[in-house]
Enzyme design. Structure first.
Site, PDB file in Angstrom:
ATOM      1  N   ASN A 104     -42.932   7.345 -21.676  1.00  0.00           N
ATOM      2  CA  ASN A 104     -44.156   7.813 -21.326  1.00  0.00           C
ATOM      3  C   ASN A 104     -44.009   9.175 -20.672  1.00  0.00           C
ATOM      4  O   ASN A 104     -44.982   9.944 -20.208  1.00  0.00           O
ATOM      5  CB  ASN A 104     -45.008   6.869 -20.490  1.00  0.00           C
ATOM      6  CG  ASN A 104     -45.201   5.631 -21.050  1.00  0.00           C
ATOM      7  OD1 ASN A 104     -46.053   5.843 -21.913  1.00  0.00           O
ATOM      8  ND2 ASN A 104     -44.891   4.484 -20.548  1.00  0.00           N
ATOM      9  N   ALA A 113     -44.240  12.833 -20.759  1.00  0.00           N
ATOM     10  CA  ALA A 113     -44.896  13.683 -22.106  1.00  0.00           C
ATOM     11  C   ALA A 113     -43.656  14.989 -22.067  1.00  0.00           C
ATOM     12  O   ALA A 113     -43.554  15.672 -23.161  1.00  0.00           O
ATOM     13  CB  ALA A 113     -46.109  14.466 -21.431  1.00  0.00           C
ATOM     14  N   LYS A 145     -40.430  14.880 -21.957  1.00  0.00           N
ATOM     15  CA  LYS A 145     -39.452  14.593 -22.736  1.00  0.00           C
ATOM     16  C   LYS A 145     -39.798  14.496 -24.257  1.00  0.00           C
ATOM     17  O   LYS A 145     -39.131  14.861 -25.042  1.00  0.00           O
ATOM     18  CB  LYS A 145     -38.835  13.253 -22.477  1.00  0.00           C
ATOM     19  CG  LYS A 145     -37.969  13.115 -21.147  1.00  0.00           C
ATOM     20  CD  LYS A 145     -37.444  11.574 -21.139  1.00  0.00           C
ATOM     21  CE  LYS A 145     -36.765  11.423 -20.080  1.00  0.00           C
ATOM     22  NZ  LYS A 145     -36.258  10.042 -19.867  1.00  0.00           N
ATOM     23  N   ASP A 155     -31.362   6.422 -21.732  1.00  0.00           N
ATOM     24  CA  ASP A 155     -31.280   6.136 -20.226  1.00  0.00           C
ATOM     25  C   ASP A 155     -30.117   7.033 -19.645  1.00  0.00           C
ATOM     26  O   ASP A 155     -29.454   7.495 -20.143  1.00  0.00           O
ATOM     27  CB  ASP A 155     -30.890   4.714 -20.213  1.00  0.00           C
ATOM     28  CG  ASP A 155     -31.085   3.932 -18.698  1.00  0.00           C
ATOM     29  OD1 ASP A 155     -32.145   4.495 -18.200  1.00  0.00           O
ATOM     30  OD2 ASP A 155     -30.385   3.301 -18.272  1.00  0.00           O
TER      31      ASP A 155
HETATM   32  P1  IMP Z   1     -34.218   8.707 -16.968  1.00  0.00           P
HETATM   33  O1  IMP Z   1     -33.308   7.411 -17.486  1.00  0.00           O
HETATM   34  O2  IMP Z   1     -34.212   9.716 -17.718  1.00  0.00           O
HETATM   35  O3  IMP Z   1     -35.506   8.039 -16.335  1.00  0.00           O
HETATM   36  O4  IMP Z   1     -33.327   9.035 -15.502  1.00  0.00           O
HETATM   37  C1  IMP Z   1     -33.093   8.119 -14.599  1.00  0.00           C
HETATM   38  C2  IMP Z   1     -32.985   8.846 -13.108  1.00  0.00           C
HETATM   39  O5  IMP Z   1     -31.917  10.006 -13.405  1.00  0.00           O
HETATM   40  C3  IMP Z   1     -34.007   9.748 -13.023  1.00  0.00           C
HETATM   41  O6  IMP Z   1     -35.101   9.193 -12.192  1.00  0.00           O
HETATM   42  C4  IMP Z   1     -33.601  10.791 -12.025  1.00  0.00           C
HETATM   43  O7  IMP Z   1     -33.514  10.572 -10.883  1.00  0.00           O
HETATM   44  C5  IMP Z   1     -32.121  11.181 -12.641  1.00  0.00           C
HETATM   45  N1  IMP Z   1     -32.056  12.161 -13.567  1.00  0.00           N
HETATM   46  C6  IMP Z   1     -32.071  12.051 -15.057  1.00  0.00           C
HETATM   47  N2  IMP Z   1     -32.050  13.250 -15.790  1.00  0.00           N
HETATM   48  C7  IMP Z   1     -32.135  14.253 -14.696  1.00  0.00           C
HETATM   49  C8  IMP Z   1     -31.954  15.586 -14.588  1.00  0.00           C
HETATM   50  O8  IMP Z   1     -31.725  16.407 -15.663  1.00  0.00           O
HETATM   51  N3  IMP Z   1     -31.777  16.081 -13.443  1.00  0.00           N
HETATM   52  C9  IMP Z   1     -31.797  15.413 -12.133  1.00  0.00           C
HETATM   53  N4  IMP Z   1     -31.949  14.164 -11.988  1.00  0.00           N
HETATM   54  C10 IMP Z   1     -32.068  13.512 -13.299  1.00  0.00           C
END
Ligand code: IMP
Length: 198
Positions: A8, A10, A12, A68
């Protein structure tokens, strides 16, 4: 060809659309009418990414990919890993999805540690024409002892990629995307899809 990105977010979606070009129509969860919270209950990044993509395939019958990401800190045995988004929540139920609380906890856990090396790891799962595939992107770096910069999100103010003297939050989006975990995993996905559609 149409493919669903199980997100969800936008930002990404836009990033992937830019890299993939016009041959693929990338749609998000809202575009297919998926408003439910897709479960992410696996113990690994791979498991969670697959769980999300399989959910969309099962409920909507569409080819799909999902991502993820976890921050893996060496001195913490790879934590917070799969719990990265909700790190502070592990220790305090009252906190929800709070980047500031997550960073405070991380800095506190590393206070007396000499080794501050860490890496971001993104796994993208793809379900395409009945096959499952995984793509991985890694960005090595270190955890700073205090916050810097204002760009980005999450742990960006304390994560400095290897070979740079600035952290992610001190970089513009394009510079970060070119070397980031998610950028690298996305590039691999895109190259694979392009080859298959040639
Ligand atoms: P997601 O799986 O993309 O939702 O990432 C999980 C969590 O990792 C996010 O809620 C952020 O706290 C952290 N995270 C993911 N990508 C980044 C990044 O590029 N910079 C900083 N934190 C990140």
């Amino acid at each position: 060809m149409k493919i669903v990105f199980a997100t969800n977010n936008a930002h990404k979606l836009q990033e992937v659309r830019q890299i993939l070009g016009e041959r693929f129509e990338v749609v998000g969860l809202a575009d297919i009418g998926c408003t439910e919270d897709i479960p992410e209950t696996a113990e690994t990044l791979e498991g969670n990414a697959l769980q999300k993509a399989r959910y969309v395939k099962e409920h909507y019958g569409l080819d799909c990919f999902a991502d993820d990401t976890g921050l893996e800190v060496a001195a913490l045995g790879g934590a917070p890993g799969v719990h990265t988004a909700r790190y502070a929540e592990l220790f305090d139920n009252g906190i929800t999805h709070d980047s500031d609380a997550n960073m405070n906890l991380l800095l506190q856990k590393l206070e007396k540690k000499a080794d501050r090396s860490a890496r971001f790891r993104t796994v993208i799962s793809l379900i395409y024409k009945g096959e499952e595939h995984l793509f991985e992107g890694i960005c090595e770096g270190t955890i700073l002892s205090e916050r810097h910069g204002t760009e980005g999100f999450g742990y960006d103010p304390v994560f400095q990629p290897k070979g740079y003297d600035r952290c992610f939050a001190q970089m513009k989006a394009e510079e970060k995307n070119a070397i980031s975990h998610r950028g690298r995993a996305t590039q691999k996905l895109v190259e694979w899809l392009r080859k298959r559609e040639e």
